[in-house]
Scaffold this motif. Sequence first.
Motif, mmCIF file in Angstrom:
data_model
loop_
_atom_site.group_PDB
_atom_site.id
_atom_site.type_symbol
_atom_site.label_atom_id
_atom_site.label_comp_id
_atom_site.label_asym_id
_atom_site.label_seq_id
_atom_site.Cartn_x
_atom_site.Cartn_y
_atom_site.Cartn_z
ATOM 1 N N MET A 49 0.832 -1.213 -0.107
ATOM 2 C CA MET A 49 0.102 -0.117 0.058
ATOM 3 C C MET A 49 0.733 1.304 -0.110
ATOM 4 S SD MET A 49 -3.135 0.877 2.745
ATOM 5 C CE MET A 49 -2.800 2.110 3.541
ATOM 6 N N THR A 50 0.580 2.274 -0.939
ATOM 7 C CA THR A 50 1.266 3.332 -0.947
ATOM 8 C C THR A 50 0.715 4.621 -0.216
ATOM 9 O OG1 THR A 50 1.719 2.685 -3.222
ATOM 10 C CG2 THR A 50 2.381 5.159 -2.455
ATOM 11 N N THR A 51 1.437 5.315 0.599
ATOM 12 C CA THR A 51 0.883 6.243 1.399
ATOM 13 C C THR A 51 1.062 7.594 0.466
ATOM 14 O OG1 THR A 51 2.941 6.839 2.358
ATOM 15 C CG2 THR A 51 1.381 5.437 3.633
ATOM 16 N N LYS A 52 -0.087 8.744 0.771
ATOM 17 C CA LYS A 52 0.245 9.769 0.209
ATOM 18 C C LYS A 52 1.274 10.724 0.613
ATOM 19 C CE LYS A 52 -2.734 13.449 -2.015
ATOM 20 N NZ LYS A 52 -3.981 13.707 -2.619
ATOM 21 N N ASN A 53 1.964 11.489 -0.203
ATOM 22 C CA ASN A 53 3.050 12.576 0.204
ATOM 23 C C ASN A 53 2.261 13.599 0.227
ATOM 24 O OD1 ASN A 53 5.014 10.756 0.987
ATOM 25 N ND2 ASN A 53 5.931 10.827 -0.992
ATOM 26 N N TYR A 54 2.188 14.434 1.257
ATOM 27 C CA TYR A 54 1.468 15.822 1.284
ATOM 28 C C TYR A 54 2.686 16.655 1.294
ATOM 29 C CZ TYR A 54 -2.860 13.645 2.388
ATOM 30 O OH TYR A 54 -3.791 12.502 2.727
ATOM 31 N N THR A 55 2.547 17.863 0.842
ATOM 32 C CA THR A 55 3.530 18.893 0.726
ATOM 33 C C THR A 55 2.917 20.250 1.513
ATOM 34 O OG1 THR A 55 3.009 19.860 -1.519
ATOM 35 C CG2 THR A 55 4.847 18.310 -1.330
ATOM 36 N N PHE A 56 1.516 20.310 1.678
ATOM 37 C CA PHE A 56 0.978 21.501 2.342
ATOM 38 C C PHE A 56 0.371 21.089 3.675
ATOM 39 C CE2 PHE A 56 0.314 22.632 -2.380
ATOM 40 C CZ PHE A 56 1.507 23.296 -2.400
ATOM 41 N N PHE A 57 0.649 21.641 4.867
ATOM 42 C CA PHE A 57 0.435 21.048 6.132
ATOM 43 C C PHE A 57 -0.549 22.222 6.697
ATOM 44 C CE2 PHE A 57 3.866 18.649 4.762
ATOM 45 C CZ PHE A 57 3.581 17.270 4.907
ATOM 46 N N LEU A 58 -1.758 21.875 6.708
ATOM 47 C CA LEU A 58 -2.614 23.091 7.411
ATOM 48 C C LEU A 58 -3.325 22.987 8.446
ATOM 49 C CD1 LEU A 58 -4.696 23.577 3.823
ATOM 50 C CD2 LEU A 58 -2.495 24.715 4.627
ATOM 51 N N LEU A 59 -3.199 24.012 9.582
ATOM 52 C CA LEU A 59 -3.877 23.942 10.753
ATOM 53 C C LEU A 59 -5.012 25.063 10.657
ATOM 54 C CD1 LEU A 59 -0.758 23.949 13.184
ATOM 55 C CD2 LEU A 59 -1.816 21.963 11.949
ATOM 56 N N THR A 60 -6.373 24.507 11.029
ATOM 57 C CA THR A 60 -7.171 25.390 11.264
ATOM 58 C C THR A 60 -8.141 25.276 12.518
ATOM 59 O OG1 THR A 60 -9.394 26.108 9.975
ATOM 60 C CG2 THR A 60 -9.093 23.614 10.029
ATOM 61 N N GLY A 61 -8.752 26.087 12.947
ATOM 62 C CA GLY A 61 -9.631 25.977 14.218
ATOM 63 C C GLY A 61 -10.041 27.270 14.690
ATOM 64 N N GLU A 62 -10.815 27.401 15.679
ATOM 65 C CA GLU A 62 -11.333 28.533 16.110
ATOM 66 C C GLU A 62 -10.504 29.638 16.649
ATOM 67 O OE1 GLU A 62 -14.508 29.353 16.063
ATOM 68 O OE2 GLU A 62 -15.253 27.512 15.167
ATOM 69 N N PRO A 63 -10.465 30.936 16.397
ATOM 70 C CA PRO A 63 -9.587 32.041 17.060
ATOM 71 C C PRO A 63 -9.373 31.635 18.609
ATOM 72 C CG PRO A 63 -11.196 33.051 15.777
ATOM 73 C CD PRO A 63 -11.720 31.427 15.987
ATOM 74 N N GLY A 64 -7.954 31.662 18.742
ATOM 75 C CA GLY A 64 -7.588 31.475 20.083
ATOM 76 C C GLY A 64 -7.304 30.118 20.684
ATOM 77 N N VAL A 65 -7.369 29.182 19.643
ATOM 78 C CA VAL A 65 -7.424 27.730 20.186
ATOM 79 C C VAL A 65 -5.928 27.255 20.372
ATOM 80 C CG1 VAL A 65 -7.462 26.394 17.918
ATOM 81 C CG2 VAL A 65 -8.660 25.791 19.543
ATOM 82 N N GLY A 66 -5.032 27.804 19.530
ATOM 83 C CA GLY A 66 -3.663 27.441 19.820
ATOM 84 C C GLY A 66 -3.043 27.307 18.575
ATOM 85 N N LYS A 67 -3.503 27.355 17.518
ATOM 86 C CA LYS A 67 -2.785 27.267 16.183
ATOM 87 C C LYS A 67 -1.412 27.937 16.166
ATOM 88 C CE LYS A 67 -5.905 29.228 13.855
ATOM 89 N NZ LYS A 67 -7.088 29.551 14.766
ATOM 90 N N THR A 68 -1.336 29.395 16.376
ATOM 91 C CA THR A 68 0.252 29.727 16.291
ATOM 92 C C THR A 68 0.744 28.947 17.003
ATOM 93 O OG1 THR A 68 -0.810 31.828 15.685
ATOM 94 C CG2 THR A 68 1.035 31.979 16.773
ATOM 95 N N THR A 69 0.486 28.802 18.625
ATOM 96 C CA THR A 69 1.376 28.248 19.354
ATOM 97 C C THR A 69 2.022 26.780 18.895
ATOM 98 O OG1 THR A 69 0.429 29.134 21.257
ATOM 99 C CG2 THR A 69 1.627 27.444 21.687
ATOM 100 N N LEU A 70 1.058 26.067 18.413
ATOM 101 C CA LEU A 70 1.512 24.846 17.666
ATOM 102 C C LEU A 70 2.175 25.025 16.639
ATOM 103 C CD1 LEU A 70 0.878 21.734 17.652
ATOM 104 C CD2 LEU A 70 -1.043 22.011 16.508
ATOM 105 N N THR A 71 1.936 25.909 15.815
ATOM 106 C CA THR A 71 2.804 26.135 14.625
ATOM 107 C C THR A 71 4.303 26.529 15.018
ATOM 108 O OG1 THR A 71 0.814 26.982 13.266
ATOM 109 C CG2 THR A 71 2.988 27.580 12.325
ATOM 110 N N LYS A 72 4.513 27.566 16.000
ATOM 111 C CA LYS A 72 5.790 27.713 16.313
ATOM 112 C C LYS A 72 6.452 26.716 17.164
ATOM 113 C CE LYS A 72 4.827 32.492 17.871
ATOM 114 N NZ LYS A 72 4.789 33.342 19.077
ATOM 115 N N LYS A 73 5.840 25.602 17.676
ATOM 116 C CA LYS A 73 6.486 24.771 18.406
ATOM 117 C C LYS A 73 7.014 23.651 17.065
ATOM 118 C CE LYS A 73 5.429 20.840 21.680
ATOM 119 N NZ LYS A 73 4.516 20.105 22.536
#
Length: 191
Positions: A1-25
């Motif tokens: 079985m072949t796994t798909k290789n992604y090149t765009f990794f997107l985080l979404t969620g409500e404002p203030g949920v921690g997307k920026t903190t997770l992105t920084k980490k």
Amino acid sequence: MTTKNYTFFLLTGEPGVGKTTLTKKLSTEISSKGIQTTGFFTEEVRKGRSREGFDVVTLDGTRGRLARDQSLLTEPIKYKVGKYGVLIQEFENVALPSLIKPDTTQPHLLVIDEIGKMEFFSDSFKTAIRTIFSPSSNCVVLATIPVRRSDQLIESIRNHNLAKVWMVTRENRNTIHNEILKEINTTLNFM
């Protein structure tokens, strides 16, 4: 079985949920392994308990204003989101240079926090985003996007066949880190 290789990794969620903190980490961990990372974060600017606006901060530390509470601005503002006046020229001066992919054959991660309403008042930023997410792009991207359906370009990025999207919530923001890191590392190791 072949796994798909992604090149765009997107985080979404409500404002203030921690997307920026997770992105920084994530970007800090990736760069600590010797992978070159460029791009920018959007940070809240607070004075005490009051939010005054938002700054754009590149990964190398350059900072500029993205938006400020209109009551704090003396110049007339053309673009507004809620009580904030968006400072397009200052945003472009800081953010756009950080989006230029280095001329290297080494693996590289481009960080864009965020692709949203304020940033999209900039036609130059929208043009850069179209190029970064185009079929001919060879960028590996970690980005945040709004949870609500919006601009057609943002929706095309969300639905891109090379994009993997994670919904960040208060419940999972401290546990999905390893899953996202594994996916990004898999892609970077193939480059």
